[in-house]
Design an enzyme around this catalytic site. Structure first.
Site, PDB file in Angstrom:
ATOM      1  N   HIS A 107      47.075  32.792  29.058  1.00 51.26           N
ATOM      2  CA  HIS A 107      47.972  32.957  27.750  1.00 51.26           C
ATOM      3  C   HIS A 107      49.046  31.640  28.507  1.00 51.26           C
ATOM      4  CE1 HIS A 107      49.351  33.201  23.797  1.00 51.26           C
ATOM      5  NE2 HIS A 107      48.379  34.185  23.930  1.00 51.26           N
ATOM      6  N   GLU A 167      45.218  28.161  26.254  1.00 51.90           N
ATOM      7  CA  GLU A 167      44.116  29.844  27.218  1.00 51.90           C
ATOM      8  C   GLU A 167      43.166  29.205  28.307  1.00 51.90           C
ATOM      9  OE1 GLU A 167      44.851  33.254  24.874  1.00 51.90           O
ATOM     10  OE2 GLU A 167      46.116  31.871  23.290  1.00 51.90           O
TER      11      GLU A 167
HETATM   12  C1  BG6 Z   1      46.004  34.131  20.817  1.00 48.79           C
HETATM   13  C2  BG6 Z   1      45.192  34.706  19.698  1.00 48.79           C
HETATM   14  O1  BG6 Z   1      45.683  33.749  21.431  1.00 48.79           O
HETATM   15  O2  BG6 Z   1      47.429  34.812  20.423  1.00 48.79           O
HETATM   16  C3  BG6 Z   1      46.381  35.185  18.147  1.00 48.79           C
HETATM   17  O3  BG6 Z   1      44.391  34.438  19.477  1.00 48.79           O
HETATM   18  C4  BG6 Z   1      46.750  36.088  18.934  1.00 48.79           C
HETATM   19  O4  BG6 Z   1      45.575  35.586  17.426  1.00 48.79           O
HETATM   20  C5  BG6 Z   1      48.635  35.237  20.169  1.00 48.79           C
HETATM   21  O5  BG6 Z   1      48.554  35.917  17.627  1.00 48.79           O
HETATM   22  C6  BG6 Z   1      49.433  35.957  20.311  1.00 48.79           C
HETATM   23  O6  BG6 Z   1      49.338  37.506  20.772  1.00 48.79           O
HETATM   24  P1  BG6 Z   1      50.698  38.255  20.722  1.00 48.79           P
HETATM   25  O7  BG6 Z   1      49.396  39.718  21.141  1.00 48.79           O
HETATM   26  O8  BG6 Z   1      51.381  37.759  21.642  1.00 48.79           O
HETATM   27  O9  BG6 Z   1      51.401  38.252  19.895  1.00 48.79           O
END
Ligand code: BG6
Length: 279
Positions: free
Chosen positions: A154, A255
């Site tokens: 990510h 990602e």
């Molecule tokens: C992204 C998702 O990959 O991660 C989003 O598509 C999400 O929907 C974002 O808000 C962040 O997620 P987190 O759990 O790290 O706050």
């Protein structure tokens, strides 16, 4: 060279340095949160408001989303799985040349993981730090049951200003829009950003490129046909943990994933390798 370091609150991380670049990897989550090549500005974004403490995922760098991407059907389970908040161990480190090092971190199934997810596994993150950054996530099914898997590296990239950048490489690709749950096709050659964006693209042919005013970041990948593109924009950013109010302006997540149609089932004994290269 590898140095093991500890923050004042006990948060442990590894610092990798060679002639080409420097990187920092937290033991929690095998979370790579800093990578910079000599004489350049960092190629990973990390929030100035992120906490570095056990139990909370770092906001920035490369969270490892595993063994599920996004929300689980069971809302009591953590978004993006448990790997990013688990404590990994350092398995090995080698300086391949004076300009490239490889560090491997390991997470194994244990009683705590079985309570969340009833599968046996060895999960390795292999990080090659050099003139490019190569990150490989290796999932080994050590159990006797087929293992359902969706995952993502990510990655948060720094941008001069989100309104200045274009993402290249997604023309004609279908995507799931997480905002209205619709399925669409992207017509434009260049994706630009002027509002909250949360999309899961399929049929992706890597590499993708983030074209900014002063540089272009190239993101290549293997064993992935899925890219998630995310920027929370103003309102969501203000509500999110670890984000400063204006953080959305200086970051873009692209990602490398196996999610939705690109989710996998790993046979007993089989190894699945997802990797990304950033340059
Ligand atoms: C992204 C998702 O990959 O991660 C989003 O598509 C999400 O929907 C974002 O808000 C962040 O997620 P987190 O759990 O790290 O706050």
């Amino acid at each position: 060279m590898l140095t093991c370091k500890v923050m004042e609150n006990g948060f442990e991380y590894l610092e990798v340095a060679n002639k080409a670049a420097t990187a920092r990897i937290a033991l929690q989550g095998a979370h790579l949160y800093h990578y910079v090549r000599r004489t350049e500005t960092p190629l990973l974004w990390v929030s100035g408001c992120s906490r570095f403490e056990n139990g909370t995922a770092i906001r920035g760098g490369i969270p490892v989303c595993w063994p599920w991407f996004g929300m689980h059907d069971n809302p009591e389970l953590p978004q993006h799985g448990f790997a990013r908040t688990s404590l990994w161990t350092l398995e090995s480190h080698s300086d391949i040349t004076s300009e490239q090092s490889e560090t491997v971190l390991l997470l194994r199934s244990c009683d705590a993981s079985r309570q969340l997810w009833p599968f046996e596994f060895e999960l390795r993150l292999r990080v090659r730090v050099g003139i490019a950054l190569e990150v490989t996530l290796e999932t080994l099914n050590t159990g006797t049951q087929p293992m359902p898997l969706s995952d993502a590296l990510h990655t948060y990239f720094p941008v001069s200003s989100i309104e200045n950048v274009h993402l290249e490489g997604l023309q004609n690709k279908p995507y799931f829009d997480n905002l209205d749950k619709g399925i669409y096709h992207q017509h434009e050659a260049l994706l630009s950003f002027g509002a909250e964006t949360d999309r899961v693209y399929q049929e992706v042919i890597w590499p993708l490129r983030i074209a900014d005013t002063m540089r272009t970041i190239t993101i290549d990948a293997q064993n992935s046909s899925c890219a998630v593109v995310w920027n929370p924009w103003i309102e969501k950013c203000a509500q999110m943990s670890g984000m400063c109010q204006e953080s959305y302006k200086t970051m873009l997540c692209v990602e490398t994933a196996n999610a939705r149609e690109d989710a996998r089932v790993i046979a007993p004994g089989a190894l699945h390798v997802l990797s990304t290269t950033i340059s």
